[in-house]
Write an enzyme that holds these catalytic residues in place. Sequence first.
Site, PDB file in Angstrom:
ATOM      1  N   CYS A  63      61.091  61.401  41.900  1.00 31.88           N
ATOM      2  CA  CYS A  63      62.345  60.641  41.683  1.00 31.88           C
ATOM      3  C   CYS A  63      62.620  58.498  41.768  1.00 31.88           C
ATOM      4  CB  CYS A  63      64.001  60.278  42.845  1.00 31.88           C
ATOM      5  SG  CYS A  63      63.379  62.636  42.794  1.00 31.88           S
ATOM      6  N   GLU A  64      62.213  58.532  40.491  1.00 35.00           N
ATOM      7  CA  GLU A  64      62.017  57.010  40.380  1.00 35.00           C
ATOM      8  C   GLU A  64      62.228  57.053  38.232  1.00 35.00           C
ATOM      9  OE1 GLU A  64      60.135  53.935  42.105  1.00 35.00           O
ATOM     10  OE2 GLU A  64      59.302  55.140  43.748  1.00 35.00           O
TER      11      GLU A  64
ATOM     12  N   GLU B 139      29.335  44.744  37.228  1.00 34.78           N
ATOM     13  CA  GLU B 139      29.714  45.318  37.937  1.00 34.78           C
ATOM     14  C   GLU B 139      30.686  46.057  37.709  1.00 34.78           C
ATOM     15  OE1 GLU B 139      31.297  42.769  41.037  1.00 34.78           O
ATOM     16  OE2 GLU B 139      29.370  42.196  42.207  1.00 34.78           O
ATOM     17  N   PRO B 140      30.543  47.204  36.243  1.00 39.27           N
ATOM     18  CA  PRO B 140      31.598  47.632  35.694  1.00 39.27           C
ATOM     19  C   PRO B 140      31.378  48.999  36.296  1.00 39.27           C
ATOM     20  CG  PRO B 140      29.075  48.025  34.674  1.00 39.27           C
ATOM     21  CD  PRO B 140      29.096  47.233  35.976  1.00 39.27           C
ATOM     22  N   GLY B 141      33.390  48.908  35.942  1.00 34.76           N
ATOM     23  CA  GLY B 141      33.475  50.291  36.847  1.00 34.76           C
ATOM     24  C   GLY B 141      34.749  51.255  35.576  1.00 34.76           C
TER      25      GLY B 141
ATOM     26  N   TYR C 171      40.557  53.993  37.544  1.00 32.37           N
ATOM     27  CA  TYR C 171      41.899  53.824  38.212  1.00 32.37           C
ATOM     28  C   TYR C 171      43.135  54.899  37.707  1.00 32.37           C
ATOM     29  CZ  TYR C 171      38.889  49.903  38.326  1.00 32.37           C
ATOM     30  OH  TYR C 171      38.027  48.384  38.305  1.00 32.37           O
TER      31      TYR C 171
HETATM   32  N1  LLP Z   1      33.938  43.819  40.510  1.00 32.45           N
HETATM   33  C1  LLP Z   1      35.114  43.319  41.184  1.00 32.45           C
HETATM   34  C2  LLP Z   1      34.786  42.448  42.457  1.00 32.45           C
HETATM   35  C3  LLP Z   1      36.351  44.242  40.981  1.00 32.45           C
HETATM   36  O1  LLP Z   1      37.291  43.079  41.458  1.00 32.45           O
HETATM   37  C4  LLP Z   1      36.546  44.554  40.365  1.00 32.45           C
HETATM   38  C5  LLP Z   1      37.780  45.233  39.370  1.00 32.45           C
HETATM   39  C6  LLP Z   1      34.895  45.558  39.217  1.00 32.45           C
HETATM   40  C7  LLP Z   1      33.674  44.537  39.440  1.00 32.45           C
HETATM   41  C8  LLP Z   1      35.104  45.694  38.098  1.00 32.45           C
HETATM   42  O2  LLP Z   1      36.185  45.845  36.797  1.00 32.45           O
HETATM   43  P1  LLP Z   1      36.223  46.675  35.741  1.00 32.45           P
HETATM   44  O3  LLP Z   1      34.240  46.986  35.234  1.00 32.45           O
HETATM   45  O4  LLP Z   1      36.856  47.500  36.317  1.00 32.45           O
HETATM   46  O5  LLP Z   1      37.255  46.051  34.879  1.00 32.45           O
HETATM   47  N2  LLP Z   1      43.581  49.389  39.030  1.00 32.45           N
HETATM   48  C9  LLP Z   1      43.932  47.868  37.561  1.00 32.45           C
HETATM   49  C10 LLP Z   1      41.880  47.173  37.398  1.00 32.45           C
HETATM   50  C11 LLP Z   1      41.658  46.579  38.667  1.00 32.45           C
HETATM   51  C12 LLP Z   1      40.409  45.716  39.085  1.00 32.45           C
HETATM   52  C13 LLP Z   1      40.089  45.597  39.923  1.00 32.45           C
HETATM   53  N3  LLP Z   1      38.800  44.905  40.279  1.00 32.45           N
HETATM   54  C14 LLP Z   1      43.512  48.802  35.998  1.00 32.45           C
HETATM   55  O6  LLP Z   1      43.836  49.618  36.514  1.00 32.45           O
HETATM   56  O7  LLP Z   1      43.689  49.128  35.680  1.00 32.45           O
END
Ligand code: LLP
Length: 412
Positions: free
Chosen positions: A341-342, A272-274, A370
């Site tokens: 304004c922060e 599940e890469p994002g 993100y």
């Molecule tokens: N699967 C699950 C269940 C997750 O909770 C997440 C991310 C991913 C996959 C994807 O993870 P990745 O490959 O993107 O690391 N807003 C934060 C990151 C929050 C990640 C939340 N979960 C930031 O900007 O660093």
Amino acid sequence: MFSYSGNDLYCEEVPLADLAARVGTPAFVYSAQCILDNYRAYDEAFGDLPHTVCYAVKANSSLGVLSLLARAGAGFDIVSGGELFRVLRAGGDPARVVFSGVGKTAAEVEYALSSGIHCFNCESEAELALVDSLAARLGMKAGFSIRVNPHVDAATHPYISTGLSQHKFGIEIAEAEAVYERSRAFGNLSAEGVSCHIGSQMLDPSPILEAVDKVMDLAARLRAAGHPVAHLDLGGGLGIAYRAGEKPPAIRAFVESLHQRLRVAGLRALVEPGRSIVGPAGVLLARVLYRKRNGRKEFVVVDAAMNDLIRPALYKAHHEILPVRRNTLPPVTADVVGPVCETGDFLARDRHMANVMPGDFLAVAAAGAYGFVLSSNYNSRPRAPEVLVEGARWRVIRRRESYQDLVRGEEV
Ligand code: LLP
């Protein structure tokens, strides 16, 4: 995909200064090639092992990005009904969707069931009961994995570390077997897999491997007990380079390091890469509004702010800041701040950077994940547009919000 030719910063074959002048700033710009290369690095590195790369929609959920990935054959990891709606709207295949998240509502579960998603990553027994009862009402069987908490320290920022028992996520790995046992009582559930996700922005992938070993053992025990477990979902979490010189794990090498284990397991692998797919593929363009000095402190005031990119304010995250056109002035050390304004509204602090002047454009790097998704209308700032670059062509995949958009749905 972002590089200088002469003194001009390009995204693929498009000069960012021209783009900024055409669409205005702030604006997010994504390289389609970079997104596809990263997706394919995962997909190809699995080789002949059965696998599905479920892109984590939360990292960047714009329809233009999702449709690019859907056309490349990606599956999707969603965490809300809204994300499912987006995936379907972008042409994603529901049969390749997994639904993660600790707080799914009945309405979301019902929507996902009737859309025919592949699997629910369940995080509590109450959730299993809910999925079962709604599946029964619809006269169908629902596939599920239990998201286990494997007690592995992801050694990342505390807000994005998820694999320890003090975190709200998953079911204790030691209790998981008993939960799978009790799930046999639910007539409308089928144990498709086991899942985990221990954290995000991991620059050292060894905690993921440690978690995989634990989850593989559990899957083997479940299969021996007669559960039809067919996949291992290893979550996301691979880090990217936010600082110049940072060495994140290469996607291909990481996946190849899983080969041996996965072959032994004989199960389909889901990931599940994002961030590692879209993060490096995007920049946030901003224009310098003012230069000012307070005492000994130097400020570069730009037209992008914490409402556009909250990562520096929220996680003290570092993003490189590049001049869209390089000049020959000696560099300065400055805070790059926005109009909100922060005091927390900064994109960089005490940064040794190009000596940019009002009217110049800057690119905040590695803003593809993100970034836009965490943006808001704080200070009644319309949200920025998003642009997708493909070679020498580009198109706006989300237009800039107008003042009318700001008040949509409101009444005096
Ligand atoms: N699967 C699950 C269940 C997750 O909770 C997440 C991310 C991913 C996959 C994807 O993870 P990745 O490959 O993107 O690391 N807003 C934060 C990151 C929050 C990640 C939340 N979960 C930031 O900007 O660093």
